[in-house]
Every structure is written in C-alpha cells, then in structure tokens.
Scaffold this active site. Structure first.
Site, PDB file in Angstrom:
ATOM      1  CG  HIS A   1      -6.605   1.509   1.962  1.00 28.04           C
ATOM      2  ND1 HIS A   1      -7.387   1.612   3.082  1.00 28.04           N
ATOM      3  CD2 HIS A   1      -5.550   0.766   2.322  1.00 28.04           C
ATOM      4  CE1 HIS A   1      -6.816   0.946   4.077  1.00 28.04           C
ATOM      5  NE2 HIS A   1      -5.704   0.421   3.638  1.00 28.04           N
TER       6      HIS A   1
ATOM      7  CG  ASP B   1       1.796   2.929   4.082  1.00 26.88           C
ATOM      8  OD1 ASP B   1       2.640   2.140   4.515  1.00 26.88           O
ATOM      9  OD2 ASP B   1       0.634   2.588   3.826  1.00 26.88           O
TER      10      ASP B   1
ATOM     11  CG  ASN C   1     -11.079   1.676   1.943  1.00 27.69           C
ATOM     12  OD1 ASN C   1     -10.019   1.135   1.657  1.00 27.69           O
ATOM     13  ND2 ASN C   1     -11.155   2.773   2.681  1.00 27.69           N
TER      14      ASN C   1
ATOM     15  CD  GLU D   1      -8.221   5.464   3.391  1.00 22.93           C
ATOM     16  OE1 GLU D   1      -8.842   4.582   2.775  1.00 22.93           O
ATOM     17  OE2 GLU D   1      -7.962   5.387   4.607  1.00 22.93           O
TER      18      GLU D   1
HETATM   19  C1  GLP Z   1      -3.153  -0.719   6.001  1.00 26.27           C
HETATM   20  C2  GLP Z   1      -1.868  -0.358   5.221  1.00 26.27           C
HETATM   21  C3  GLP Z   1      -1.872  -0.940   3.841  1.00 26.27           C
HETATM   22  C4  GLP Z   1      -2.324  -2.376   3.928  1.00 26.27           C
HETATM   23  C5  GLP Z   1      -3.775  -2.430   4.300  1.00 26.27           C
HETATM   24  C6  GLP Z   1      -4.313  -3.832   4.497  1.00 26.27           C
HETATM   25  O1  GLP Z   1      -3.924   0.367   6.357  1.00 26.27           O
HETATM   26  N1  GLP Z   1      -1.563   1.039   5.125  1.00 26.27           N
HETATM   27  O2  GLP Z   1      -0.579  -0.818   3.260  1.00 26.27           O
HETATM   28  O3  GLP Z   1      -2.162  -3.028   2.698  1.00 26.27           O
HETATM   29  O4  GLP Z   1      -4.071  -1.592   5.392  1.00 26.27           O
HETATM   30  O5  GLP Z   1      -3.852  -4.373   5.697  1.00 26.27           O
HETATM   31  P1  GLP Z   1      -3.938  -5.908   6.031  1.00 26.27           P
HETATM   32  O6  GLP Z   1      -2.904  -6.574   5.192  1.00 26.27           O
HETATM   33  O7  GLP Z   1      -3.616  -5.997   7.495  1.00 26.27           O
HETATM   34  O8  GLP Z   1      -5.310  -6.359   5.712  1.00 26.27           O
END
Ligand code: GLP
Length: 241
Positions: A138, A67, A136, A143
């Site tokens: 995702h 992404d 959440n 989302e």
């Molecule tokens: C972000 C990214 C995701 C990631 C998630 C969790 O928004 N777009 O790809 O897996 O949130 O992030 P973290 O690993 O910092 O908890």
C-alpha cells in the site's frame, strides 16, 4: 526510476533529506507531499538539523499530507496531524496555515475528500511526494485492489494494515477501521515521487513492486509508470532485488 541503495536507515534518511532539501532550496515555495509512518521519521529529523543550522528555510513551503484516520481528532496522539506536528512541523518555520492534512473529524468524510482534492489543485499540484510502502504494497492508505483512477477518498483498512498499526494504539480495537487517503491518481500527478523504504521485512514487497506486473493488487507497482521516481532504500530492503 532512479534507485539509491544505502547502508542503513540513517544513511537512507540522510539521502532522502538531501533530495527534499534540494527541492526546497531550488524552489522555496515548493509544494511538498508528506507522509507518516516510521520510514520518513529519520528524514524529518535530518531536515530539522539542517533547518537549525540555517541551511534550509521552510517559510514559504506549502505541504499536503497523504492521509489521515477517520474519527481521530487532530489532537489525538495517533492522528497523522499530531504525528506531523510532533516529528516535523513544530520544529521548523513552516507556517501552520500552509500545512494540510485531511480533517479526521469531518462530519462528512467524502465531502472532506472532495475539499482536499481542491486544496491540492489550488496549490497547483505537488512538486515532490514522499511515500513509504506498506507490507502489502500500500501507498498512503491505498490498499490492494484499490482503483488506480481515484483521487482523495475514504478507504476501509485491511486487516494486515490494522495489525501493523496496532502497535501504536493501546489495543487493536482502538485502531480506526477507515481512513481518508490521496488516491493513486493524486499520487501519480505529483511531478516527482520520493519513495523511502528500509528493513528486511520490506524486501519481498519492494521486489514485487519494482519488478512484478503493474496491478492494483500491488498499489506501489504503479510507480513503475511514473516518469520521475526516486527510490531511496537501505540494503536490507533491497536484499531480494
Ligand atoms: C502506514 C501509512 C503509510 C506508510 C505505511 C508504512 O499505514 N498510512 O503512509 O507508508 O503504513 O509505514 P512504515 O513506514 O511505518 O513501515
């Protein structure tokens, strides 16, 4: 689903790096689906160490990232392109032309998503897709409520995700409101999926995603249906399972 529970973040990162490096050693021209966020940072650090020792070679590897924020240039210090350069690509011998991240500055983000789908197809699909998990549920930036059948597309970020990511920006107002993300369909087409989760704050969503119903309300729940998923989680993240 194969599940490894590790003591802490460091051992989780080492286990995940083991799995990714095994893939690259067995198939030096692997297509790696890569992720950003705090979850995979330790894994990248471990892989860099093994690269420095000569144990793993990325010269033929191709990569596609999950992404990117809409509106951020590749040079913006919070863009996911910049994240990947800083935490991984700048420290290994992957060829720049073999790395792919959606272009956040594309004039027509929908067209950029279509181009990105074609990039993945031209590479022959993804051998192993790395995923973190949002609070959440995702995955990538899919989302809750996102249709399961989408490939790369533009999404509006939820308030919760904007809150969670605001810590990386000077202010909440600076967090982009949209992103381009591989869809659930793109992710599910990967031949293998490596999910990395750590921390007590993820324990509730890990339980819901692994043991609850498969529903677009919890995007990560779809992983229950993939035939080749490895979950590497630390004890804290697994504490409610
Ligand atoms: C972000 C990214 C995701 C990631 C998630 C969790 O928004 N777009 O790809 O897996 O949130 O992030 P973290 O690993 O910092 O908890």
């Amino acid at each position: 689903m194969k599940i490894y529970v590790t003591e802490d973040y460091q051992s989780m990162s080492r286990k995940a790096a083991n799995i990714l490096s095994a893939q690259v050693i067995l198939n030096p021209a692997s297509v790696l689906g890569l992720a950003t966020g705090s979850s995979p940072v330790g894994m990248y650090q471990q892989l860099i160490k093994w690269y420095d020792k000569g144990d793993v070679d990325f010269s033929q590897v191709r990569s596609v990232n999950l992404d990117e924020y809409v509106g951020l240039s590749p040079e913006h210090n919070q863009s996911y392109r910049c994240f990947m350069q800083k935490h991984f690509f700048d420290h290994i011998n992957i060829l720049p032309e073999n790395t792919n991240v959606p272009n956040g500055l594309a004039e027509d983000p929908a067209a950029e998503c279509r181009r990105y789908n074609q990039v993945i197809r031209n590479l022959g699909g993804i051998d192993i897709q790395v995923l973190g998990m949002g609070h959440n549920g995702h995955i990538g930036f899919n989302e809750p409520g996102e249709a399961f059948e989408l490939e790369t597309h533009v999404v509006n970020l939820s308030e919760r995700t904007i809150d969670a990511n605001a810590r990386f920006f000077a202010s909440r107002d600076e967090v982009p409101r949209q992103a381009m993300t591989m869809g659930i369909k793109s992710i599910m087409q990967a031949r293998q999926i490596l999910v990395i989760v750590s921390g007590e704050d993820k324990a509730a969503i890990v339980k819901t995603a692994l043991t609850g119903p498969v529903t677009p309300r919890v995007p990560a729940s779809i992983l229950q249906l993939h035939p080749n998923v490895v979950l590497v989680a630390d004890k804290a993240a697994m504490s409610q399972c």
